[in-house]
Design an enzyme around this catalytic site. Structure first.
Site, PDB file in Angstrom:
ATOM      1  N   ASN A 110      -1.446  -7.899  -7.360  1.00 47.10           N
ATOM      2  CA  ASN A 110      -1.592  -6.388  -6.695  1.00 47.10           C
ATOM      3  C   ASN A 110      -0.921  -5.577  -7.920  1.00 47.10           C
ATOM      4  OD1 ASN A 110      -1.282  -4.302  -5.327  1.00 47.10           O
ATOM      5  ND2 ASN A 110      -0.610  -5.157  -3.607  1.00 47.10           N
ATOM      6  N   LYS A 127       2.723  -6.001  -8.961  1.00 52.16           N
ATOM      7  CA  LYS A 127       3.462  -5.756  -7.967  1.00 52.16           C
ATOM      8  C   LYS A 127       4.813  -6.961  -7.756  1.00 52.16           C
ATOM      9  CE  LYS A 127       3.700  -4.421  -2.932  1.00 52.16           C
ATOM     10  NZ  LYS A 127       2.748  -4.241  -1.856  1.00 52.16           N
ATOM     11  N   GLU A 146       0.399 -10.462   2.136  1.00 57.52           N
ATOM     12  CA  GLU A 146       0.317 -10.264   0.414  1.00 57.52           C
ATOM     13  C   GLU A 146       1.013 -11.533   0.063  1.00 57.52           C
ATOM     14  OE1 GLU A 146       1.246  -6.547  -1.451  1.00 57.52           O
ATOM     15  OE2 GLU A 146       1.566  -5.569   0.627  1.00 57.52           O
ATOM     16  N   CYS A 171       4.036   0.334  -3.551  1.00 63.02           N
ATOM     17  CA  CYS A 171       4.438   0.363  -1.992  1.00 63.02           C
ATOM     18  C   CYS A 171       6.088  -0.420  -1.722  1.00 63.02           C
ATOM     19  CB  CYS A 171       3.391  -0.489  -1.336  1.00 63.02           C
ATOM     20  SG  CYS A 171       3.448   0.016   0.244  1.00 63.02           S
ATOM     21  N   ASN A 196       0.498   1.403   0.726  1.00 72.14           N
ATOM     22  CA  ASN A 196      -0.353   1.398   2.171  1.00 72.14           C
ATOM     23  C   ASN A 196       0.457   0.863   3.031  1.00 72.14           C
ATOM     24  OD1 ASN A 196      -3.534   1.054   1.920  1.00 72.14           O
ATOM     25  ND2 ASN A 196      -2.562   0.268  -0.008  1.00 72.14           N
TER      26      ASN A 196
HETATM   27  N1  CDV Z   1       1.642  -2.566   1.126  1.00 72.91           N
HETATM   28  C1  CDV Z   1       2.937  -2.676   1.463  1.00 72.91           C
HETATM   29  O1  CDV Z   1       3.825  -3.115   0.531  1.00 72.91           O
HETATM   30  N2  CDV Z   1       3.321  -2.228   2.492  1.00 72.91           N
HETATM   31  C2  CDV Z   1       4.698  -2.475   2.957  1.00 72.91           C
HETATM   32  C3  CDV Z   1       4.806  -2.620   4.524  1.00 72.91           C
HETATM   33  C4  CDV Z   1       4.316  -4.092   4.834  1.00 72.91           C
HETATM   34  C5  CDV Z   1       6.196  -2.500   5.272  1.00 72.91           C
HETATM   35  C6  CDV Z   1       5.557  -1.194   2.591  1.00 72.91           C
HETATM   36  O2  CDV Z   1       6.704  -1.539   2.196  1.00 72.91           O
HETATM   37  O3  CDV Z   1       5.310  -0.072   2.991  1.00 72.91           O
END
Ligand code: CDV
Length: 318
Positions: A110, A127, A146, A171, A196
Site C-alpha cells: 500500500n 505503508k 489489508e 492512513c 480511507n
Molecule cells: N485504511 C486504514 O488504514 N484504515 C484504518 C481503519 C481500519 C481503522 C484507519 O486507521 O483509519
C-alpha cells in the site's frame, strides 16, 4: 528568505467498484487544475486513490485482487496525471496499490509517491502499519483485509523537495506516534497522509461516534510534537455501502487546523504554509537535541506488545 509551500488537500468522494482508472484520473486531474488555479505548489491525494477501497471484500481469485494493483507508475492510465502536473508545474502525492517483483518474488504494498513539479517521483513510501485482519471474518459488516492483501513497508524516509523536508505516511500510520517521531528525527517539515477510514469500526463500535475526533487528535498531536505541518486527506463518503469519514485538513506545527474540507465529496482545502514556522517548535519545546532522553526509551524498539508486572513477575498481556 521565507519558504512557502502552498498545498492542497485533494479530497475524493467515493469511488465505485466499477469506476475505471481513466475516470478516476479525470477526477484527480480536475482537482489538480483547481489547486493550480489557486496557486498551489502541491496537491495531496488520498490512500489507494485510483480504485475503490477493495480490502473491504474477501476475494479468493488472485487475478481479481491484482486488478486493483498498479504494476507500473506511471502506467497508461496514470500518465495523463503526470503530464498535467509537468505542464502546470505542480507536484502531487498519490496513494495506490503497488505490485512489484523483487528478486523474482511478487510483492504487494500500500504505497504513496511524492512527485515533484517536473513530474519526477522523488520519494516512495510503503505503508508500515497495516490494520485489520488476514483471514475472512464473515461476522463483520464489511472486511478490512489489508493484512491479507499487502505486506508492510520498511521505513519512514524523508526527501528534500518543495524547499523543505517532506515525508509521507498512510492512513493507520497516523495513529502511531512512532510514525511522526521517526520523521521528526530527520527534520520533517510536512507529512502527507492519505486515508480511507470507515465510520464504523467492527471490533469496537463504541468508537464510531469518535472517528472524526480521533482522526484530528492524532494528526494534530503528531504535528505539534514534531514541529511539522501535516496534510491529512480522506477518500470520504458512502463507498459501496460503507460510510467513510471526511475531515481532510491541513495542520500547522502549532497543532492547529489551518484549513479543512467541508464536504465528503471531491473538494480541495488549501493553505499557504511557511515552513519556517516549524523552527519555533523545533528550536524550543521540541528541541530534540536538548530535551530528548533516548537512553530511557529502549522499550519502544525492544518490545512490541505490552508486558505488565503481576505479583512481581512479568506477564504478557494478550
Ligand atoms: N485504511 C486504514 O488504514 N484504515 C484504518 C481503519 C481500519 C481503522 C484507519 O486507521 O483509519
Amino acid at each position: 528568505m521565507a519558504r512557502f509551500v502552498t498545498v492542497a488537500a485533494g479530497q475524493l468522494g467515493p469511488i465505485a467498484r466499477t469506476a475505471t482508472r481513466t475516470e478516476v484520473v479525470a477526477r484527480l486531474m480536475a482537482l489538480m487544475r483547481e489547486a493550480n488555479g489557486c496557486g498551489c505548489d502541491l496537491i495531496v491525494y488520498p490512500e489507494l486513490a485510483l480504485t475503490t477501497f477493495f480490502p473491504r471484500w474477501y476475494f479468493e481469485d488472485q487475478a481479481e485482487i491484482d486488478s486493483f494493483f498498479e504494476r507500473e507508475m506511471p502506467a497508461a492510465e496514470t500518465q495523463a496525471l503526470f503530464d498535467l502536473a509537468r505542464e502546470l508545474g505542480i507536484g502531487f502525492c498519490l496513494g495506490y496499490a503497488e505490485l512489484t517483483v523483487e528478486a523474482g518474488i511478487v510483492r504487494r504494498y500500500n504505497t504513496s509517491i511524492l512527485v515533484d513539479q517536473s513530474g519526477t517521483i522523488t520519494l516512495k513510501y510503503r505503508k508500515v502499519h497495516l490494520p485489520g485482519h488476514a483471514e475472512h471474518e464473515p461476522w463483520r459488516k464489511f472486511q478490512h483485509l489489508e493484512k491479507r492483501y499487502f505486506e508492510p513497508g520498511s521505513g519512514f524516509d524523508v526527501a528534500s523537495a518543495f524547499g523543505g523536508v517532506m515525508g509521507m505516511a498512510i492512513c493507520n500510520d497516523r495513529r502511531w506516534s512512532e510514525t511522526y517521531r521517526v520523521m521528526g528525527l530527520q527534520g520533517v517539515e510536512m507529512v502527507m497522509i492519505g486515508y480511507n477510514t470507515p465510520v464504523h469500526n467492527p471490533p469496537a463500535p463504541e468508537h464510531d461516534d469518535l472517528s472524526l475526533f480521533h482522526n484530528h487528535l492524532v494528526m494534530q498531536a503528531g504535528a505539534y510534537q514534531n514541529g511539522t505541518f501535516v496534510v491529512g486527506v480522506a477518500k470520504a463518503g458512502l463507498e459501496e455501502g460503507v460510510d467513510h469519514i471526511g475531515g481532510s485538513c491541513i495542520i500547522g506545527p502549532s497543532g492547529e487546523i489551518i484549513a479543512r474540507c467541508a464536504t465528503k465529496g471531491d473538494e480541495i482545502a488549501l493553505a499557504r504554509c511557511d515552513l519556517d514556522l516549524c523552527n519555533s517548535y523545533k528550536r524550543t519545546t521540541f528541541n530534540f537535541d536538548v530535551h530528548r532522553q533516548p537512553q530511557t526509551y529502549g522499550l519502544i524498539v525492544e518490545r512490541k506488545g505490552v508486558t505488565t508486572m503481576a505479583d512481581g513477575a512479568a506477564v504478557k498481556r494478550e
